[in-house]
Design an enzyme around this catalytic site. Structure first.
Site, PDB file in Angstrom:
ATOM      1  N   HIS A 123       0.866  -1.179   0.000  1.00 28.92           N
ATOM      2  CA  HIS A 123       0.000   0.000   0.000  1.00 28.92           C
ATOM      3  C   HIS A 123       0.905   1.233   0.000  1.00 28.92           C
ATOM      4  O   HIS A 123       2.038   1.194   0.464  1.00 28.92           O
ATOM      5  CB  HIS A 123      -0.863  -0.049   1.264  1.00 28.92           C
ATOM      6  CG  HIS A 123      -1.894   1.030   1.381  1.00 28.92           C
ATOM      7  ND1 HIS A 123      -1.586   2.313   1.787  1.00 28.92           N
ATOM      8  CD2 HIS A 123      -3.237   1.014   1.189  1.00 28.92           C
ATOM      9  CE1 HIS A 123      -2.688   3.037   1.836  1.00 28.92           C
ATOM     10  NE2 HIS A 123      -3.699   2.283   1.465  1.00 28.92           N
ATOM     11  N   ASP A 202       2.870  -4.661   8.179  1.00 30.63           N
ATOM     12  CA  ASP A 202       1.625  -3.925   7.980  1.00 30.63           C
ATOM     13  C   ASP A 202       0.481  -4.922   8.098  1.00 30.63           C
ATOM     14  O   ASP A 202       0.248  -5.728   7.201  1.00 30.63           O
ATOM     15  CB  ASP A 202       1.646  -3.263   6.598  1.00 30.63           C
ATOM     16  CG  ASP A 202       0.327  -2.582   6.226  1.00 30.63           C
ATOM     17  OD1 ASP A 202      -0.658  -2.706   6.989  1.00 30.63           O
ATOM     18  OD2 ASP A 202       0.279  -1.934   5.169  1.00 30.63           O
ATOM     19  N   GLN A 205      -4.627  -5.442   6.721  1.00 31.17           N
ATOM     20  CA  GLN A 205      -5.557  -6.363   6.062  1.00 31.17           C
ATOM     21  C   GLN A 205      -5.549  -7.765   6.668  1.00 31.17           C
ATOM     22  O   GLN A 205      -6.172  -8.671   6.120  1.00 31.17           O
ATOM     23  CB  GLN A 205      -5.218  -6.454   4.565  1.00 31.17           C
ATOM     24  CG  GLN A 205      -5.312  -5.136   3.829  1.00 31.17           C
ATOM     25  CD  GLN A 205      -6.678  -4.503   3.915  1.00 31.17           C
ATOM     26  OE1 GLN A 205      -7.684  -5.183   4.162  1.00 31.17           O
ATOM     27  NE2 GLN A 205      -6.747  -3.196   3.717  1.00 31.17           N
ATOM     28  N   LYS A 228     -10.770  -1.190  10.245  1.00 27.95           N
ATOM     29  CA  LYS A 228     -10.756  -2.402   9.424  1.00 27.95           C
ATOM     30  C   LYS A 228     -11.006  -3.660  10.245  1.00 27.95           C
ATOM     31  O   LYS A 228     -11.048  -4.757   9.695  1.00 27.95           O
ATOM     32  CB  LYS A 228      -9.423  -2.511   8.675  1.00 27.95           C
ATOM     33  CG  LYS A 228      -9.196  -1.397   7.647  1.00 27.95           C
ATOM     34  CD  LYS A 228      -7.868  -1.568   6.951  1.00 27.95           C
ATOM     35  CE  LYS A 228      -7.518  -0.378   6.064  1.00 27.95           C
ATOM     36  NZ  LYS A 228      -8.357  -0.255   4.874  1.00 27.95           N
ATOM     37  N   CYS A 366      -4.860   2.551  -3.698  1.00 23.20           N
ATOM     38  CA  CYS A 366      -3.637   3.064  -3.053  1.00 23.20           C
ATOM     39  C   CYS A 366      -2.500   2.068  -3.199  1.00 23.20           C
ATOM     40  O   CYS A 366      -1.708   1.855  -2.277  1.00 23.20           O
ATOM     41  CB  CYS A 366      -3.890   3.393  -1.580  1.00 23.20           C
ATOM     42  SG  CYS A 366      -5.073   4.711  -1.322  1.00 23.20           S
TER      43      CYS A 366
END
Length: 408
Positions: A123, A202, A205, A228, A366
């Site tokens: 991202h 990261d 997700q 999220k 993104c």
């Protein structure tokens, strides 16, 4: 097996959407998840019943709010199996968490000629943040390439790691392809070949889909967002190993991040307060805490199992439409699928789907370098949560059939 119909009934917006002439099929959970009533209630109760600041008052309202606020920090630590609640820093989201590390750790420890390794599936938040600090410090970014199926080419990683490597920052799950990167393999490789390098994952997700154990993984940093994982916007988490966080300077100045202030010199608070300047987003922290509790009650393993079945079902249905091309075919896919339609712009298809009350994301998500790697400008992305039903996939397919009739 997860009872998605029952779970759906806990989400006021989805219940209301089901009563519309064309029921809502929300297929954009990768961008942001809907919120269960329990999360909304906790935030409303704070404003109605015990609104006050935290850590700044000895009166009962403030004490009650402070306890609830810090209880969330403890619950976050338990959620990802951190050693201590002191390893949990509240931020505005994954983007701010990554920027905090880049600006604080990078500003102090990066030198000219140092290298930052990221993947080709990142991202923008895990690209641009490092580009800024690399330009400032004279460092260089190196990229793990992506294979045609959407998996990382890890055979190239040893050649990317050397004595100059200071940071390896990799997404757990790609938000554009859905690839679940094998961080359990990547982290030991980094530890062996560049043991001095720090590792940031990261988890934007993955946190609401995959159980994460930061001690078992042995990452130095983990970042994820509240919105999220069925919580509110404006709140996120940065996990960092305590000794690493303790070596880092603050990146924002203000109240509560200090020990002592004079006009001549300021001394800073211990971790994590050092990184939490100013009045925090209290309601959002409380909402995050309730969202994590909700996930723990439902069981991440059950959610993941259910979503895997949904993905299989969706891929099988999409394969019946010749004009659809799925982006990538990774060995391990998260709860999202990106597709292109032959001869039809993703934005046009998304607008027609919206007329059917099917909500999907269109664009580059993104992740422009990912789009460039696969030679597309944009994709349609359908993504799932614990409340997604097979009928939502069916309605997406029906909507695509209408798109094809209109454009072809």
């Amino acid at each position: 097996m997860l009872d998605a119909e029952l779970i759906r009934s806990e989400f006021p917006m989805l219940v209301a959407g089901d009563n519309e002439a064309k029921p809502l099929s929300f297929l954009d959970s990768t961008a942001t998840t809907q919120k269960p009533a329990c999360v909304i209630d906790v935030m409303n109760d704070f404003y109605r019943e015990h609104y006050s600041s935290v850590k700044r008052g000895v009166y009962r309202l403030s004490a009650r709010t402070t306890e609830a606020y810090e209880a969330t920090r403890r619950n976050v630590a338990k959620f990802i199996n951190a050693k201590s609640e002191s390893e949990i820093v509240f931020t505005r989201g994954t983007t701010e968490s990554i920027n905090l590390v880049a600006w604080s750790y990078g500003r102090k420890f990066f030198n000219e000629g140092d290298e930052i390794v990221i993947s080709g599936l990142e991202h923008h938040a895990n690209i641009v943040s490092w580009q800024i600090v690399a330009e400032m410090k004279g460092a260089k970014i190196r990229v793990i390439p992506v294979k045609d199926d959407g998996d990382l080419d890890l055979s190239t990683l040893p050649a990317l790691l050397n004595e100059k490597t200071k940071m390896v920052a990799v997404a757990h799950v790609s938000n554009a392809v859905g690839t679940v990167n094998p961080i359990e393999q990547i982290i030991p490789m980094v530890r062996k070949l560049s043991p001095w390098a720090k590792i940031l994952i990261d988890g934007a997700q993955s946190a609401s889909h995959i159980k994460i154990d930061v001690q078992k993984l042995d990452c130095d940093f983990l970042a994820f967002s509240g919105h999220k994982i069925y919580g509110p916007t404006g709140i996120g988490v940065l996990y960092g190993k305590y000794d690493v966080l303790d070596s880092m300077p603050p990146w924002h100045g203000g109240g509560e991040m200090i020990k002592n202030v004079t006009f001549e010199k300021t001394t800073y608070a211990d971790v994590p307060e050092r990184f939490e300047a100013g009045t925090p987003p209290i309601a959002e922290v409380l909402g995050l805490g309730r969202a994590i509790q909700w996930l723990q009650e439902k069981g991440l393993e059950h959610i993941r199992e259910y979503e895997e079945e949904l993905v299989k079902y969706a891929l099988a249905e999409l394969a019946k439409i010749p004009q659809i091309k799925v982006l990538g075919n990774p060995k391990n896919r998260g709860a999202l699928i990106s597709v292109t339609l032959e001869g039809i712009a993703a934005s046009d298809a998304a607008m027609i789907l919206d007329e059917e009350n099917v909500a999907v994301r269109s664009g580059h998500h993104c992740a422009q370098p990912v789009m460039d790697r696969f030679g597309v400008d944009a994709t349609l992305r359908l993504s799932f949560g614990a409340y997604t039903l097979k009928r939502d996939v069916d309605r997406f397919v029906q909507g695509i059939q209408r798109v094809l009739r209109l454009f072809l």
